[in-house]
Design an enzyme around this catalytic site. Structure first.
Site, PDB file in Angstrom:
ATOM      1  N   ALA A  57      -0.216 -15.759  47.659  1.00  0.00           N
ATOM      2  CA  ALA A  57       0.139 -17.161  47.465  1.00  0.00           C
ATOM      3  C   ALA A  57       0.179 -17.900  48.818  1.00  0.00           C
ATOM      4  O   ALA A  57       0.261 -17.080  49.984  1.00  0.00           O
ATOM      5  CB  ALA A  57       1.759 -17.022  47.160  1.00  0.00           C
ATOM      6  N   GLU A 100      -1.625  -8.287  43.153  1.00  0.00           N
ATOM      7  CA  GLU A 100      -1.428  -8.624  41.806  1.00  0.00           C
ATOM      8  C   GLU A 100      -2.311  -9.058  40.883  1.00  0.00           C
ATOM      9  O   GLU A 100      -2.511  -8.568  40.005  1.00  0.00           O
ATOM     10  CB  GLU A 100       0.019  -9.547  41.562  1.00  0.00           C
ATOM     11  CG  GLU A 100       1.245  -8.830  42.202  1.00  0.00           C
ATOM     12  CD  GLU A 100       2.296 -10.149  42.198  1.00  0.00           C
ATOM     13  OE1 GLU A 100       3.289  -9.646  41.678  1.00  0.00           O
ATOM     14  OE2 GLU A 100       2.211 -11.247  42.866  1.00  0.00           O
TER      15      GLU A 100
END
Length: 280
Positions: free
Chosen positions: A84, A132
């Site tokens: 992120a 992820e």
């Protein structure tokens, strides 16, 4: 190894949605053998912000004709994705941050739910949301020099895009707890030993080239059967009893029985030739 690519959907001119930046962060192409390539290209680290995720979802939807999809980074061998965009996250309110994590988690699930096999070609750093993203793929081809991990607890948060659920299902509960609680990064070799990497690639080789070879092998098989088998495996794994899981397999087999591809496979076997599957 070089591959000739036929671009089927590029982000160009006025056709871009309003939320695309002037420099596309994610693009897609389709090869002549119907292998979709989704390329992450947001220097310096493929950090995932709101625009990045919107573009990724856009390109995923453009892969309707693909028989197999490869997710890779234009920034290899340095980075697959560092996760992120923390600089963007720092500007968000608590409500905005919560909505972003939902967007992140939803995008990963949509990737996992794509009906065709998805291969993540990892060459470089894949941490946090970057790992992820790779965990949401079906297969992971990892170079020995890569570094993968989930360091979120170091920031006093938890993996929020599927990491706490997909990692233990892949490598086991104990090892997943160790990696998440310590934030330790694994080398590509360790990732293979843990079962996180489907294939390990030497540093002299390209994870993308190896992923392409694997995708070519998959793309030659019956496309209806490939889709049906992916559905059967993923749905069957959700069932508690073997009886219910086998019912899923029965439904998957029922999908391929009436297909022309099944008849083509039998004819090709009988005639000693390579089958020509059309996905019909």
């Amino acid at each position: 190894m070089m591959y000739s690519l036929r671009v089927t959907r590029l982000l160009a001119g006025n056709k871009r949605p309003r939320w695309f930046s002037s420099e596309p962060q994610v693009t897609s192409t389709l090869t002549s053998s119907q292998i979709g390539l989704i390329t992450l290209n947001h220097p310096p680290a493929n950090a995932m912000g709101r625009v990045f995720l919107q573009q990724l979802k856009h390109e995923m939807k453009s892969m309707e004709d693909a028989r197999c999809i490869i997710l890779h980074s234009a920034l290899a061998p340095k980075v697959f994705s560092a996760g992120a965009d923390l600089k963007e996250r720092a500007t968000m309110t608590m409500e905005e941050a919560e909505a972003f994590v939902v967007q992140l988690r939803t995008t990963m699930q949509e990737l996992s739910n794509l009906p065709v096999p998805v291969i993540a070609a990892i060459d470089g750093v894949a941490v946090g949301g970057g790992l992820e993203l790779a965990l949401a793929a079906d297969l992971r081809v990892v170079s020995a020099r890569s570094k993968v991990g989930l360091p979120e607890t170091s920031l006093a948060i938890v993996p929020g895009a599927g990491g706490t659920q997909r990692l233990p299902r892949l490598i086991g509960e104990g090892r997943a707890k160790e990696l998440i609680w310590t934030g330790r990064r694994l080398s590509g070799v360790e990732a293979a030993e843990y079962g996180l990497a489907t294939r390990l690639v030497d540093n002299e080789e390209s994870s993308l080239d190896t992923a392409m070879q694997l995708a070519e092998e998959i793309a030659k098989k019956g496309p209806v059967a490939i889709r049906a088998s992916k559905w059967a495996i993923q749905e069957g794994m959700k069932k508690v009893s073997m009886e219910n899981a086998l019912e899923v397999e029965r439904q998957a087999y029922a999908r391929v029985l009436p297909t022309n591809d099944r008849l083509e496979g039998l004819a090709a076997f009988r005639e000693g030739r390579t089958p020509n599957y059309r996905g019909e």
